[in-house]
Design a protein around this motif. Structure first.
Motif, mmCIF file in Angstrom:
data_model
loop_
_atom_site.group_PDB
_atom_site.id
_atom_site.type_symbol
_atom_site.label_atom_id
_atom_site.label_comp_id
_atom_site.label_asym_id
_atom_site.label_seq_id
_atom_site.Cartn_x
_atom_site.Cartn_y
_atom_site.Cartn_z
ATOM 1 N N ALA A 101 0.801 -1.268 0.069
ATOM 2 C CA ALA A 101 0.003 -0.054 0.207
ATOM 3 C C ALA A 101 0.762 1.317 -0.112
ATOM 4 O O ALA A 101 0.660 2.294 -0.915
ATOM 5 N N TRP A 102 2.003 1.165 0.712
ATOM 6 C CA TRP A 102 3.048 2.425 0.862
ATOM 7 C C TRP A 102 3.695 2.583 -0.429
ATOM 8 O O TRP A 102 3.704 3.729 -0.991
ATOM 9 N N THR A 103 3.828 1.471 -1.172
ATOM 10 C CA THR A 103 4.844 1.490 -2.491
ATOM 11 C C THR A 103 3.937 2.157 -3.492
ATOM 12 O O THR A 103 3.872 3.215 -4.295
ATOM 13 N N LYS A 104 2.561 1.805 -3.304
ATOM 14 C CA LYS A 104 1.397 2.064 -4.396
ATOM 15 C C LYS A 104 1.250 3.618 -4.391
ATOM 16 O O LYS A 104 1.346 4.457 -5.118
ATOM 17 N N LEU A 105 1.188 4.175 -3.062
ATOM 18 C CA LEU A 105 0.934 5.460 -2.802
ATOM 19 C C LEU A 105 2.097 6.062 -3.225
ATOM 20 O O LEU A 105 1.830 7.372 -3.918
ATOM 21 N N LYS A 106 3.444 5.876 -2.740
ATOM 22 C CA LYS A 106 4.532 6.473 -3.092
ATOM 23 C C LYS A 106 4.645 6.853 -4.666
ATOM 24 O O LYS A 106 5.011 8.018 -5.086
ATOM 25 N N ASN A 107 4.181 5.754 -5.048
ATOM 26 C CA ASN A 107 4.579 5.648 -6.652
ATOM 27 C C ASN A 107 3.396 6.538 -7.477
ATOM 28 O O ASN A 107 3.380 6.530 -8.608
ATOM 29 N N LYS A 108 2.363 6.783 -6.843
ATOM 30 C CA LYS A 108 1.137 7.457 -7.450
ATOM 31 C C LYS A 108 1.960 8.864 -8.120
ATOM 32 O O LYS A 108 2.475 9.489 -7.504
ATOM 33 N N THR A 109 1.353 9.052 -9.262
ATOM 34 C CA THR A 109 1.429 10.249 -9.882
ATOM 35 C C THR A 109 1.050 11.889 -9.038
ATOM 36 O O THR A 109 0.184 11.439 -8.548
ATOM 37 N N GLY A 110 1.417 12.794 -9.216
ATOM 38 C CA GLY A 110 1.032 13.979 -8.683
ATOM 39 C C GLY A 110 1.780 14.565 -7.498
ATOM 40 O O GLY A 110 1.677 15.295 -6.656
#
Length: 112
Positions: free
Chosen positions: A74-83
């Protein structure tokens, strides 16, 4: 048969030792499906007992592994999120309260 006691992973250093032992076992013995092999769980438990007098059985260590793995995903997905929501200089995310609520709902569904 007595019920199993609930353990607390809050003891200082236990999580670090646990993760290091898991990484070591993955390198040494590989995986069994998406988890460690049975011999590896025993080795991880022995390391925890030896270094912290922390006693956890295979089910408890596997549950912790799955929990930490889900949180990391979950952290990795959020960290790699654009924006540019992640600021590495302060190691935090720049989200509004509403954005956090949305992310929390997504993460809870993903971990469950």
């Amino acid at each position: 048969m007595a019920p199993k006691r609930r353990i607390s992973w809050q003891q200082e250093g236990v999580d670090k030792t646990f993760l290091e032992a898991c990484v070591h076992e993955l390198i040494q013995h590989g995986r069994e499906g998406s988890s460690l092999k049975q011999v590896s769980w025993k080795n991880v438990a022995e390391k925890l007992k030896k270094e912290h007098n922390f006693i956890a059985d295979q089910r408890q260590t596997k549950n912790r592994y799955d929990y930490v793995k889900g949180k990391f995903a979950a952290w990795t997905k959020l960290k790699n999120k654009t924006g540019n929501v992640y600021d590495p200089s302060i190691n935090t995310f720049n989200l509004t309260g509403d954005e956090w609520q949305i992310e929390m709902k997504v993460c809870v569904r993903a971990i469950s």
